[in-house]
Design a protein around this motif. Structure first.
Motif, PDB file in Angstrom:
ATOM      1  N   ALA A  18      -5.510  -3.431   2.091  1.00 38.68           N
ATOM      2  CA  ALA A  18      -5.870  -2.591   3.240  1.00 38.68           C
ATOM      3  C   ALA A  18      -6.807  -3.291   4.207  1.00 38.68           C
ATOM      4  CB  ALA A  18      -6.502  -1.291   2.751  1.00 38.68           C
ATOM      5  N   VAL A  71      -4.978  -1.888  -3.618  1.00 41.41           N
ATOM      6  CA  VAL A  71      -5.119  -1.188  -2.339  1.00 41.41           C
ATOM      7  C   VAL A  71      -6.271  -1.779  -1.528  1.00 41.41           C
ATOM      8  CG1 VAL A  71      -5.722   1.019  -1.265  1.00 41.41           C
ATOM      9  CG2 VAL A  71      -4.086   0.958  -3.159  1.00 41.41           C
ATOM     10  N   VAL A 128       0.840  -1.203   0.000  1.00 40.13           N
ATOM     11  CA  VAL A 128       0.000   0.000   0.000  1.00 40.13           C
ATOM     12  C   VAL A 128       0.869   1.245   0.000  1.00 40.13           C
ATOM     13  CG1 VAL A 128      -1.734   1.301   1.294  1.00 40.13           C
ATOM     14  CG2 VAL A 128      -1.914  -1.192   1.118  1.00 40.13           C
ATOM     15  N   ARG A 163      -6.397   0.372  -7.577  1.00 42.92           N
ATOM     16  CA  ARG A 163      -7.458   0.455  -6.573  1.00 42.92           C
ATOM     17  C   ARG A 163      -7.823  -0.923  -6.036  1.00 42.92           C
ATOM     18  NH1 ARG A 163      -7.238   4.692  -9.603  1.00 42.92           N
ATOM     19  NH2 ARG A 163      -8.025   6.714  -8.891  1.00 42.92           N
ATOM     20  N   THR A 220      -2.834  -1.110  -9.261  1.00 45.68           N
ATOM     21  CA  THR A 220      -2.415   0.276  -9.173  1.00 45.68           C
ATOM     22  C   THR A 220      -3.307   1.116 -10.007  1.00 45.68           C
ATOM     23  OG1 THR A 220      -0.105   0.116  -8.606  1.00 45.68           O
ATOM     24  CG2 THR A 220      -0.673   1.823 -10.048  1.00 45.68           C
ATOM     25  N   LYS A 253      -9.955   0.041   4.406  1.00 48.08           N
ATOM     26  CA  LYS A 253     -10.013   0.527   3.023  1.00 48.08           C
ATOM     27  C   LYS A 253     -10.265   2.027   2.942  1.00 48.08           C
ATOM     28  CE  LYS A 253     -11.781  -3.790   0.966  1.00 48.08           C
ATOM     29  NZ  LYS A 253     -11.859  -4.561   2.225  1.00 48.08           N
ATOM     30  N   ALA A 298      -7.251   3.989   3.767  1.00 47.15           N
ATOM     31  CA  ALA A 298      -6.241   3.843   2.720  1.00 47.15           C
ATOM     32  C   ALA A 298      -6.588   4.704   1.508  1.00 47.15           C
ATOM     33  CB  ALA A 298      -6.123   2.373   2.309  1.00 47.15           C
ATOM     34  N   PHE A 358      -4.793   7.786  -0.304  1.00 43.81           N
ATOM     35  CA  PHE A 358      -4.626   7.721  -1.753  1.00 43.81           C
ATOM     36  C   PHE A 358      -5.008   9.066  -2.380  1.00 43.81           C
ATOM     37  CE2 PHE A 358      -5.888   6.453  -6.049  1.00 43.81           C
ATOM     38  CZ  PHE A 358      -4.901   5.553  -6.394  1.00 43.81           C
TER      39      PHE A 358
END
Length: 427
Positions: A130, A126, A14, A123, A426, A134, A137, A141
């Protein structure tokens, strides 16, 4: 310091993707905002041809989001992320190599395809890494993405003092560094063998009526966010008579995001489910167009008339800060964990198409306001869209058509050997 401490609390993957997003937005905004001017003023292309080149980039990105999401699910997000960064390196590099139309078209398509690959992939990565954090995170982001969106234009403005090719080469260099960094440092993950075909995955995600209803209800989020680049800058410049007002809008929004995004998300996370705050955020975004409506179409410009526009832009930013992390948190909860990338891909395909159509409609309302003197019309349309989207999400929540709480997907087992072509996601 709080931002860095919050970042260190997350797993390595992450953290890498947060830094990756900073680089992605820096490289993107270093070049793309100046591309239209380069095509028309430097190369002498007609507005129609320049629009075609820019449109091909948008089309190749938005039209292939679903493909990029499926690739992340089936091949592993890590490889998709690396491929996307490499393709954007090539695409931006081509912008620096020449001015022939075929070369420009190839550069535009490759740049868009790159985004279609790493946008849903990052996404999904992540979201899976996470766990039950989430929303936090994705709040981080957004902070890293916003920082990159601020740094990119500043760096681009300096490089344009040399020429456009210097900016293009630098942007390509940023993505080349990201490509190498992800290849070396992003952890590899084992991806289970798919049990269904790609078309079956697409039918499963697109056949979820709850998910489609949610995606269309969120149309207002992306159409209204786009007005930070269309309607509000025009209103600010007309009302204040100051060309620097546009930069002030972006600077104020960036400062607010950096200072409060993580605090807002953490505070709201402890006070109810994400669906509740999504509707609230959309409502705030719509209400953000009320203050600018008061000074739209004024006969005499004055710097103080910038204040209502600035207040509206900050309210719009606040709405995005409230809603967006919970939107990204909720998307994977609709379906199987193995289709997380596909879900993000479909969601962004719908959002991209909606943003294009919605922005065209707002542009039409701006033209109509100019012809008829109904200066309030475009702002009223945005207000209505924001409230309608908020109402739609609230209706889905009342009908219990949204996941009550996002479920966290267990991470895939780590491959202890060196990173291979398997991966995660990503942007």
């Amino acid at each position: 310091m709080k931002l860095l401490r919050a970042t260190r609390d997350f797993p390595l993957a992450v953290r890498l993707l947060l830094v990756n997003q900073l680089g992605v937005n820096t490289g993107f905004y270093l070049l793309i905002p100046y591309l239209a001017t380069h095509l028309t003023d430097d190369l002498g292309l007609s507005a129609a041809v320049a629009g075609m080149v820019l449109g091909l980039r948008n089309l190749s990105q938005q039209g292939l989001f679903l493909l990029g999401g499926s690739a992340a699910d089936r091949l592993g997000a890590r490889g998709v992320i690396i491929t996307g960064c490499a393709l954007r390196t090539v695409g931006f590099g081509l912008f620096a190599l020449g001015d022939s139309l075929p070369l420009l078209i190839a550069a535009s398509i490759l740049s868009g395809l790159a985004g279609a690959l790493f946008n849903p992939a990052v996404r999904a990565y992540v979201a899976q890494e996470a766990g039950d954090r989430k929303a936090e995170a994705f709040a981080l982001f957004n902070v890293y993405a916003t920082t990159g969106a601020l740094l990119g234009p500043l760096l681009g403005t300096l490089l344009l003092l040399v020429d456009f090719r210097a900016a293009a080469v630098t942007a390509a260099g940023v993505f080349a560094v990201l490509t190498v960094a992800q290849s070396v440092a992003l952890p590899a993950r084992r991806v289970p063998k798919p049990e269904t075909r790609v078309l079956g995955d697409w039918r499963e995600v697109a056949g979820d009526r709850r998910f489609l209803a949610f995606s269309f209800a969120l149309v207002g989020l992306y159409v209204l966010e786009t007005q930070l680049y269309l309607l509000l800058p025009r209103t600010a410049a007309d009302a204040s008579g100051w060309s620097g007002s546009v930069g002030l809008l972006f600077l104020a929004g960036t400062v607010v995001n950096l200072a409060f995004q993580l605090r807002v998300t953490r505070a709201l996370k402890s006070r109810g489910t994400g669906a509740r705050w999504i509707a609230t955020g959309l409502g705030l975004m719509g209400l953000g167009f009320l203050p600018p409506m008061l000074v739209a179409g004024v006969s005499t410009a004055h710097p103080l008339r910038l204040l209502p526009v600035l207040a509206g832009a900050l309210l719009l930013h606040l709405g995005v800060m409230v809603a967006q992390p919970f939107v990204l948190e909720l998307i994977p909860a609709f379906g199987r964990a193995s289709l997380t990338g596909t879900s993000y891909g479909l969601f962004y395909a719908v959002s991209g198409a909606a943003a294009a159509v919605g922005s065209a409609a707002v542009g039409w309302s701006m033209d109509t306001a100019g012809r008829t003197g109904l200066s309030w019309l475009p702002h009223a349309c945005c207000l209505a869209l924001g409230l309608a989207s908020a109402g739609a999400v609230a209706h889905l929540r009342r009908r219990r058509l949204l996941p009550a709480e996002p479920t966290s997907a267990p991470p895939h087992p780590t491959v202890p050997s060196r990173p291979d072509r398997l991966g995660r996601e990503t942007r």
